[in-house]
Design a protein around this motif. Structure first.
Motif, PDB file in Angstrom:
ATOM      1  N   ASP A 131     -13.969 -25.583 -30.320  1.00  0.00           N
ATOM      2  CA  ASP A 131     -13.616 -26.564 -29.283  1.00  0.00           C
ATOM      3  C   ASP A 131     -12.811 -27.709 -29.879  1.00  0.00           C
ATOM      4  O   ASP A 131     -11.752 -28.094 -29.345  1.00  0.00           O
ATOM      5  CB  ASP A 131     -14.893 -27.127 -28.631  1.00  0.00           C
ATOM      6  CG  ASP A 131     -15.479 -26.175 -27.599  1.00  0.00           C
ATOM      7  OD1 ASP A 131     -14.827 -25.166 -27.295  1.00  0.00           O
ATOM      8  OD2 ASP A 131     -16.600 -26.458 -27.119  1.00  0.00           O
ATOM      9  N   GLN A 132     -13.297 -28.278 -30.977  1.00  0.00           N
ATOM     10  CA  GLN A 132     -12.621 -29.414 -31.589  1.00  0.00           C
ATOM     11  C   GLN A 132     -11.243 -29.021 -32.105  1.00  0.00           C
ATOM     12  O   GLN A 132     -10.272 -29.783 -31.964  1.00  0.00           O
ATOM     13  CB  GLN A 132     -13.464 -29.971 -32.733  1.00  0.00           C
ATOM     14  CG  GLN A 132     -12.931 -31.286 -33.315  1.00  0.00           C
ATOM     15  CD  GLN A 132     -12.872 -32.388 -32.273  1.00  0.00           C
ATOM     16  OE1 GLN A 132     -13.876 -32.691 -31.619  1.00  0.00           O
ATOM     17  NE2 GLN A 132     -11.701 -32.984 -32.087  1.00  0.00           N
ATOM     18  N   GLN A 184     -23.242 -21.099 -31.590  1.00  0.00           N
ATOM     19  CA  GLN A 184     -23.174 -22.472 -31.092  1.00  0.00           C
ATOM     20  C   GLN A 184     -22.332 -23.352 -32.019  1.00  0.00           C
ATOM     21  O   GLN A 184     -21.495 -24.137 -31.549  1.00  0.00           O
ATOM     22  CB  GLN A 184     -24.586 -23.054 -30.943  1.00  0.00           C
ATOM     23  CG  GLN A 184     -24.587 -24.453 -30.324  1.00  0.00           C
ATOM     24  CD  GLN A 184     -25.999 -24.982 -30.094  1.00  0.00           C
ATOM     25  OE1 GLN A 184     -26.976 -24.298 -30.357  1.00  0.00           O
ATOM     26  NE2 GLN A 184     -26.091 -26.204 -29.586  1.00  0.00           N
ATOM     27  N   GLU A 185     -22.543 -23.225 -33.316  1.00  0.00           N
ATOM     28  CA  GLU A 185     -21.748 -24.002 -34.266  1.00  0.00           C
ATOM     29  C   GLU A 185     -20.291 -23.583 -34.218  1.00  0.00           C
ATOM     30  O   GLU A 185     -19.380 -24.430 -34.295  1.00  0.00           O
ATOM     31  CB  GLU A 185     -22.309 -23.834 -35.677  1.00  0.00           C
ATOM     32  CG  GLU A 185     -23.662 -24.492 -35.892  1.00  0.00           C
ATOM     33  CD  GLU A 185     -24.153 -24.318 -37.323  1.00  0.00           C
ATOM     34  OE1 GLU A 185     -23.440 -23.653 -38.119  1.00  0.00           O
ATOM     35  OE2 GLU A 185     -25.238 -24.843 -37.645  1.00  0.00           O
ATOM     36  N   GLU A 191     -18.617 -25.207 -31.235  1.00  0.00           N
ATOM     37  CA  GLU A 191     -18.343 -26.632 -31.432  1.00  0.00           C
ATOM     38  C   GLU A 191     -17.093 -26.839 -32.286  1.00  0.00           C
ATOM     39  O   GLU A 191     -16.239 -27.674 -31.968  1.00  0.00           O
ATOM     40  CB  GLU A 191     -19.552 -27.303 -32.096  1.00  0.00           C
ATOM     41  CG  GLU A 191     -20.789 -27.379 -31.207  1.00  0.00           C
ATOM     42  CD  GLU A 191     -21.998 -27.926 -31.946  1.00  0.00           C
ATOM     43  OE1 GLU A 191     -21.860 -28.211 -33.162  1.00  0.00           O
ATOM     44  OE2 GLU A 191     -23.072 -28.065 -31.323  1.00  0.00           O
TER      45      GLU A 191
END
Length: 328
Positions: free
Chosen positions: A140-141, A133-134, A137
């Motif tokens: 994605d950024q 999950q991290e 994130e």
């Protein structure tokens, strides 16, 4: 202002193969002096362009700073620490702060990995996070910051399924996940179409503003260095022959080699390049360097003394350096 990077008298030499006879007689092998004593500083958020013909030592300079090739001599100081003294763990931490973007994104990206795995791999290798999950994130950024606005659409694509511009943006994203302070950009747009390369250059400039990234921007196109860089260093056969602000280098060049490069920069609406200072002859053999000034065999203003004297790198005005005794 504190300097991010201080390079002093950097040398990178490569030994050549030697014959059996030379080995038996104890004759040392000759060396290619790819980088031979160059010095410069780089401030936080600054872009320094390194320009020159192929074989001038630009790429080797960038790799020597990152210790992708080991320097032979000189000092590379990053935020007050000597990079050449770094041992294994400290070198790994340094490479989180100092990344490279290679010339050909198709060759630099693993064809067996998806975009997600390519961009997330530095997070796992450097132990930043192993939680999916991290990773998602951060990836994605990074992809959004690299100009891929719908990152999940690219997650499971492979490099061969992307356009040239998309591949280069993925390569940029894979450097951004570590939030580097320094990026060595080695001919980052030379493999791309003009319209695509303009978008990548614009992206890199916006990242400089948003993230305060410093770039060592390597290119053989002096006009591109003028567009991108705050300062330009011109290299020839492993030597820095001129260093100054981008406007000084283009509008008021001092070294004969820089003048020749500037004279052939294409100008819009001009069909014929007038007053072009075309260089005569071939670039000398890097194994058998000419004595004295390395540029003298092709220099239009060379004097007999240029064959004997290695020119000093002098500061002619504030921040404008040149290595030519004929410049007053």
């Amino acid at each position: 202002m504190e300097k991010l990077l201080r390079v002093r008298d950097l040398e990178v030499h490569f030994a050549t193969r030697t014959s059996l006879w030379n080995t038996l007689t104890g004759k040392p092998p000759k060396a290619v002096r790819a980088v031979d004593g160059i010095s410069f500083d780089l401030a936080p958020g600054e872009i320094l362009g390194l320009a020159g013909e192929s074989g001038s030592g630009k790429t080797t300079t960038g790799k020597g700073i990152l210790r992708l090739v080991e320097p032979t001599a000189g000092s590379v100081n990053f935020l007050g620490e000597e990079v050449r003294d770094f041992k294994r763990e400290r070198l790994r931490k340094f490479r989180r702060d100092a990344q490279i973007i290679l010339q050909d994104p198709f060759e630099s990206l693993n064809p067996r990995q998806t975009v997600f795995h390519i961009v997330a791999e530095p997070l796992k290798v450097n132990g930043i996070t192993h939680r999916i999950q991290e990773q998602e994130e951060i990836v994605d950024q990074a992809l959004v910051d690299a100009g891929l606005d719908d990152p999940r659409m690219f997650y499971y694509r492979y490099p061969h399924e992307l356009s040239g511009g998309q591949r280069q943006r993925v390569a940029i994203a894979s450097t951004l996940v570590l939030n580097p302070k320094l990026v060595v950009a080695d001919e980052p747009v030379s493999m791309l179409d003009l319209s695509i390369s303009a978008g990548v250059v614009k992206l890199m400039l916006s990242l400089r503003e948003n993230r305060q990234i410093s770039y060592l921007f390597i290119t053989h196109e002096l006009s591109l260095a003028w567009l991108v860089a705050d300062r330009i260093g011109v290299m020839y056969l492993g030597k820095m022959v001129e260093l100054g602000t981008a406007d000084e280098i283009i509008k008021s060049p001092l070294h004969p080699y820089t003048k020749a490069l500037v004279s052939v920069i294409p100008v819009p609406k001009r069909k014929v390049i007038q007053n072009a200072k075309l260089l005569q002859g071939e670039t000398p053999d890097p194994i058998n360097m000419p004595p004295g000034c390395r540029f003298h065999p092709r220099c239009p203003v060379a004097k007999p003394s240029c064959r004997d004297i290695i020119p000093e790198f002098r500061e002619m005005s504030s921040g404008h350096w040149v290595a030519c005794p004929e410049v007053e």
